[in-house]
Design an enzyme around this catalytic site. Sequence first.
Site, PDB file in Angstrom:
ATOM      1  N   SER A 166     -40.216   3.661   7.129  1.00 37.74           N
ATOM      2  CA  SER A 166     -41.577   3.869   7.497  1.00 37.74           C
ATOM      3  C   SER A 166     -42.109   4.807   8.641  1.00 37.74           C
ATOM      4  O   SER A 166     -42.543   4.499   9.550  1.00 37.74           O
ATOM      5  CB  SER A 166     -41.620   2.217   8.341  1.00 37.74           C
ATOM      6  OG  SER A 166     -41.505   1.216   7.292  1.00 37.74           O
TER       7      SER A 166
ATOM      8  N   GLY B 233     -40.968   8.306   2.783  1.00 38.82           N
ATOM      9  CA  GLY B 233     -41.429   7.732   1.185  1.00 38.82           C
ATOM     10  C   GLY B 233     -42.757   7.500   1.187  1.00 38.82           C
ATOM     11  O   GLY B 233     -43.508   8.483   0.890  1.00 38.82           O
ATOM     12  N   GLY B 234     -43.332   6.305   1.717  1.00 34.57           N
ATOM     13  CA  GLY B 234     -44.976   6.044   1.453  1.00 34.57           C
ATOM     14  C   GLY B 234     -45.749   7.227   1.868  1.00 34.57           C
ATOM     15  O   GLY B 234     -46.625   7.524   1.337  1.00 34.57           O
TER      16      GLY B 234
ATOM     17  N   GLU C 261     -32.526   1.675  -2.286  1.00 34.76           N
ATOM     18  CA  GLU C 261     -33.322   1.107  -3.877  1.00 34.76           C
ATOM     19  C   GLU C 261     -32.429   1.300  -4.679  1.00 34.76           C
ATOM     20  O   GLU C 261     -32.159   0.117  -5.724  1.00 34.76           O
ATOM     21  CB  GLU C 261     -34.616   1.458  -4.067  1.00 34.76           C
ATOM     22  CG  GLU C 261     -35.846   0.788  -3.077  1.00 34.76           C
ATOM     23  CD  GLU C 261     -36.551   2.053  -2.742  1.00 34.76           C
ATOM     24  OE1 GLU C 261     -36.903   3.229  -3.487  1.00 34.76           O
ATOM     25  OE2 GLU C 261     -37.430   1.868  -1.662  1.00 34.76           O
TER      26      GLU C 261
ATOM     27  N   HIS D 103     -29.339   5.904  -2.558  1.00 26.00           N
ATOM     28  CA  HIS D 103     -30.601   5.305  -1.753  1.00 26.00           C
ATOM     29  C   HIS D 103     -30.642   3.687  -1.887  1.00 26.00           C
ATOM     30  O   HIS D 103     -29.945   3.131  -2.598  1.00 26.00           O
ATOM     31  CB  HIS D 103     -31.924   5.894  -2.514  1.00 26.00           C
ATOM     32  CG  HIS D 103     -33.122   5.399  -1.704  1.00 26.00           C
ATOM     33  ND1 HIS D 103     -33.706   4.422  -1.877  1.00 26.00           N
ATOM     34  CD2 HIS D 103     -33.870   6.194  -0.716  1.00 26.00           C
ATOM     35  CE1 HIS D 103     -34.777   4.313  -1.149  1.00 26.00           C
ATOM     36  NE2 HIS D 103     -34.745   5.488  -0.408  1.00 26.00           N
TER      37      HIS D 103
ATOM     38  N   GLY E 111     -40.142   0.772   3.785  1.00 29.47           N
ATOM     39  CA  GLY E 111     -41.463   0.315   3.388  1.00 29.47           C
ATOM     40  C   GLY E 111     -42.188  -0.890   3.846  1.00 29.47           C
ATOM     41  O   GLY E 111     -42.780  -1.644   3.085  1.00 29.47           O
TER      42      GLY E 111
ATOM     43  N   ASN F  93     -39.465  11.699  -0.219  1.00 28.21           N
ATOM     44  CA  ASN F  93     -39.142  11.058  -1.483  1.00 28.21           C
ATOM     45  C   ASN F  93     -40.087  10.079  -2.377  1.00 28.21           C
ATOM     46  O   ASN F  93     -40.612   9.078  -1.812  1.00 28.21           O
ATOM     47  CB  ASN F  93     -38.050  10.027  -0.950  1.00 28.21           C
ATOM     48  CG  ASN F  93     -37.418   9.102  -2.321  1.00 28.21           C
ATOM     49  OD1 ASN F  93     -37.457   9.282  -3.320  1.00 28.21           O
ATOM     50  ND2 ASN F  93     -36.794   8.066  -1.760  1.00 28.21           N
ATOM     51  N   TRP F  94     -40.675  10.803  -3.229  1.00 30.21           N
ATOM     52  CA  TRP F  94     -41.857   9.907  -3.883  1.00 30.21           C
ATOM     53  C   TRP F  94     -41.221   8.998  -4.646  1.00 30.21           C
ATOM     54  O   TRP F  94     -42.270   8.458  -5.333  1.00 30.21           O
ATOM     55  CB  TRP F  94     -42.324  11.300  -4.838  1.00 30.21           C
ATOM     56  CG  TRP F  94     -43.082  12.407  -4.064  1.00 30.21           C
ATOM     57  CD1 TRP F  94     -43.493  12.483  -2.857  1.00 30.21           C
ATOM     58  CD2 TRP F  94     -43.748  13.537  -4.733  1.00 30.21           C
ATOM     59  NE1 TRP F  94     -44.113  13.674  -2.581  1.00 30.21           N
ATOM     60  CE2 TRP F  94     -44.246  14.260  -3.868  1.00 30.21           C
ATOM     61  CE3 TRP F  94     -43.823  13.826  -6.147  1.00 30.21           C
ATOM     62  CZ2 TRP F  94     -44.988  15.443  -3.995  1.00 30.21           C
ATOM     63  CZ3 TRP F  94     -44.527  15.231  -6.410  1.00 30.21           C
ATOM     64  CH2 TRP F  94     -45.021  15.986  -5.290  1.00 30.21           C
ATOM     65  N   LYS F  95     -40.223   8.547  -4.923  1.00 32.64           N
ATOM     66  CA  LYS F  95     -39.770   7.408  -5.799  1.00 32.64           C
ATOM     67  C   LYS F  95     -40.788   7.499  -7.014  1.00 32.64           C
ATOM     68  O   LYS F  95     -40.521   8.477  -7.623  1.00 32.64           O
ATOM     69  CB  LYS F  95     -40.114   6.087  -4.862  1.00 32.64           C
ATOM     70  CG  LYS F  95     -39.525   6.316  -3.300  1.00 32.64           C
ATOM     71  CD  LYS F  95     -39.505   4.851  -2.603  1.00 32.64           C
ATOM     72  CE  LYS F  95     -39.006   5.068  -1.120  1.00 32.64           C
ATOM     73  NZ  LYS F  95     -38.961   4.010  -0.580  1.00 32.64           N
TER      74      LYS F  95
ATOM     75  N   GLU G 253     -30.946   5.455   6.927  1.00 33.14           N
ATOM     76  CA  GLU G 253     -32.308   4.430   6.472  1.00 33.14           C
ATOM     77  C   GLU G 253     -31.743   2.926   6.520  1.00 33.14           C
ATOM     78  O   GLU G 253     -31.355   2.455   5.574  1.00 33.14           O
ATOM     79  CB  GLU G 253     -32.622   4.867   5.087  1.00 33.14           C
ATOM     80  CG  GLU G 253     -32.885   6.212   4.816  1.00 33.14           C
ATOM     81  CD  GLU G 253     -34.013   6.442   3.689  1.00 33.14           C
ATOM     82  OE1 GLU G 253     -35.070   6.680   3.887  1.00 33.14           O
ATOM     83  OE2 GLU G 253     -33.607   6.222   2.523  1.00 33.14           O
TER      84      GLU G 253
HETATM   85  P1  PGA Z   1     -40.570   4.649   3.439  1.00 32.79           P
HETATM   86  O1  PGA Z   1     -39.512   4.957   2.443  1.00 32.79           O
HETATM   87  O2  PGA Z   1     -40.877   5.946   4.214  1.00 32.79           O
HETATM   88  O3  PGA Z   1     -41.667   4.253   2.433  1.00 32.79           O
HETATM   89  O4  PGA Z   1     -40.193   3.535   4.324  1.00 32.79           O
HETATM   90  C1  PGA Z   1     -38.397   5.850   3.002  1.00 32.79           C
HETATM   91  C2  PGA Z   1     -37.142   5.942   1.916  1.00 32.79           C
HETATM   92  O5  PGA Z   1     -37.098   5.033   1.119  1.00 32.79           O
HETATM   93  O6  PGA Z   1     -36.831   6.877   1.659  1.00 32.79           O
END
Ligand code: PGA
Length: 249
Positions: free
Chosen positions: A213, A234-235, A98, A96, A174, A9-11, A168
């Site tokens: 994470s 994500g990250g 966010e 998600h 994050g 997930n590149w956001k 999640e």
């Molecule tokens: P993260 O994000 O790996 O940076 O914690 C995961 C996500 O939000 O899907």
Amino acid sequence: MNRPVLAANWKMNNGPTTAREFMQSFLDQYPRQNDRTILIFPPALSFSVVAAAIGERRDILLGVQDVHWEDQGAFTGQLSVPMARDAGARVVLVGHSERRHVFGETDDDVALKCAAVERGGLTPLLCVGERLDERDAGNASGVVVSQLRAGLSRMTQLATREVMVAYEPVWAIGTGRNATPEDASAMHSVIRNELASLCGDRARVTPILYGGSVNSGNARSLLGAPEVDGLLVGGASLDPGSWLAIVRG
Ligand code: PGA
């Protein structure tokens, strides 16, 4: 375990130029693998670049990070399911953390979106997860089950259609603090049981991904945990080196 799904997930990262460079480097080092599915959720503006880079490879699927529940209309800034399908998306990230916690998306919005994704013939990847205060209050499972039930409540073909779920926990996203494999496993079992009551036998083959994470150091133990069918990253998916290490793992 089901065939593992490794999702990036590149956001709001990787515009078209960076996305092109990323895909070149990634694809050069990642020959086709039939024993796992890779999913990439680029931002909408980079979608066509990533689709072109993937070409005919069937082991890599593309998804969009969010959709509106209407098929078209005066909704400035939004994407619809038919547009996503036309662009080559197979999966849609829905609910998600966010979207829920930064943009105020409600359970009912999430349900409408899942129903729109089903109607449009794509697969929803429904994200659920508790906040830290909810976990501390002993209510993590209650929150997750209620988000799951609400999110799927407007879908009408649950027994036959493909759905994916991502657990999640909000406190892990994050933050550098991942759930332990044991905690992830326990919550995935709760989710699987709930799915069994909602969609019967399909629950067994429904991919349940863990996210929060994930990095190249913890991916293997999380993916090895019982009931964990994949990872939503994500990250650590933004760096071709760490993403490669995760998908090769
Ligand atoms: P993260 O994000 O790996 O940076 O914690 C995961 C996500 O939000 O899907």
